[in-house]
Enzyme design. Structure first.
Site, PDB file in Angstrom:
ATOM      1  CB  SER A   1      -0.933   0.021   1.214  1.00 57.91           C
ATOM      2  OG  SER A   1      -0.181  -0.024   2.395  1.00 57.91           O
TER       3      SER A   1
ATOM      4  CE  LYS B   1      -2.816   2.080   4.865  1.00 60.51           C
ATOM      5  NZ  LYS B   1      -2.157   0.995   4.220  1.00 60.51           N
TER       6      LYS B   1
END
Lengths: 219, 160
Positions: free
Chosen positions: B40, B83
């Site tokens: 991701s 993230k």
């Protein structure tokens, strides 16, 4: 200036030297002052060394104990009356002992009083009661949805004094990662020393727990 | 003999406790190495990269927009997610996809942050589960230690 004064050596009977050479030093007052200062500096240095080495042992141990094992916190506000702070801040707030070791795997039970990092303010901790765990289906008091299933990895907290409490009824289910500690004992004031037992008010029990069987009759 | 053995054991235990506490303070307040897995955050961080995340920014509340952070997953506190911070509290973030005609926006609530992975097509982040409480953030990634595939095996990038 040191001065030496030697006694006269003389030969006594049998040819043995008698009289011990005597050396006396007469010191000036400034020399005496320097000597005393040097001794004090030595003692001061020893004290500083002892303090620094003690400091580097005590601080990490204290910080580790507060982070991993037990924490002491004062309860402020009226949101958990009558269990905590029953007279408000008039006679002094309750101080509770928080057990951080028991929540290291994020295991809490319904009815526990826990301290949680506030979702609204990351530097503040709030103390509330656990009402429901993940998967439970509950009826809310003033939340935007009337009935709600608590999502995975979250739990539902409420203060005992409904209406005077900023809890899940305002900001919704709380993530389990925010749990800080479980309140196990009230340790101050001394007349309120007690162990805190998990107890869930019967009207706040979940309607269904996650095994699918009902926990109370709905009427 | 027994007494000296007991004394030595106690001394050893004392030293272990002391160094364990110092290690805990270092990992908790300075920083730790983290191994990332998952696609991701490509191309910034590839799977199986080891990164160093520092804890000071989180404790002093100095996380800013654009920082890469390690946080506890909101749905499983035992798992960590890596993230990038797109919005802080009060910021307006775009919640619709790039192919939508009508753009929808949302304001990040107080005490929360909006996280998105760099690999937008292959990342579950705040676009699916909403804003994440700030207190779930564990640290800010500042160094990446790449492994293996690059020509210089111990290549260190410094991202401040």
């Amino acid at each position: 200036m040191p001065c030496t004064r030697l006694n006269r050596l003389s030969l006594g009977p049998g040819g043995v030297l008698v009289g011990v050479p005597e050396v006396t030093e007469r010191r000036t007052s400034t020399e005496v002052k320097y000597l005393v200062m040097a001794q004090q500096a030595g003692a001061g240095r020893r004290y500083i060394r002892a303090f620094v080495s003690g400091f580097f042992v005590a601080v990490p141990v204290t910080v580790t104990v507060l982070d991993r094992f037990a924490y002491v916190a004062r309860v402020e506000g009226a949101s958990m009356q009558p269990s905590l702070n029953p007279e408000g801040n008039v006679t002094g707030s309750d101080v509770v002992l928080l057990n951080r070791w028991s929540v290291r795997n994020y295991q809490v039970r319904r009815g526990d009083i826990v301290s949680v990092l506030s979702p609204k303010n990351p530097q503040q901790k709030i103390i509330k009661r656990v009402i429901a765990l993940e998967g439970d289906f509950i009826k809310t008091l003033g939340y935007k949805n009337r009935y709600l299933r608590v999502p995975d990895g979250h739990f539902w907290i409420e203060g005992d004094h409904h209406g005077h409490s900023l809890d899940s009824n305002s900001f919704g289910p709380v993530s389990l990662g925010l749990v800080h500690g479980r309140a196990s004992h009230i340790i101050w004031p001394p007349n309120r020393w007690q162990r805190i037992e998990p107890s869930l008010p019967p009207e706040r029990k979940p309607l269904l727990n996650w095994h699918g069987d009902t926990t109370e009759e709905e009427d | 003999m027994f007494r000296s053995a007991l004394g030595k054991t106690l001394g050893f235990v004392g030293y272990t406790i002391q160094y364990g506490c110092v290690a805990h303070c270092a990992f908790e307040y300075i920083g730790e190495f983290v191994a990332c897995s998952g696609p991701s955050m490509e191309p910034t961080i590839t799977s199986h990269d080891v990164v160093f995340s520092e804890r000071l920014s989180r404790h002093l509340c100095r996380i800013e927009n654009g920082d890469i952070v390690i946080a506890k997953s909101p749905f499983d506190p035992h798992m960590n997610i890596c993230k990038r911070v797109i919005g802080l509290e009060g910021d307006k973030v775009c919640t619709s996809g790039p192919s939508d005609v009508f753009k929808t926006h949302q304001y990040v609530p107080k005490g929360h942050v909006w996280l998105e992975g760099d690999n937008l097509r292959n990342s579950t982040d705040s676009r699916s589960y909403g804003p994440v409480p700030y207190a779930l953030i564990r640290g800010r990634v500042c160094l990446k230690v790449t492994r293996g595939t690059s020509p210089d095996p111990s290549h260190i990038h410094l991202n401040l």
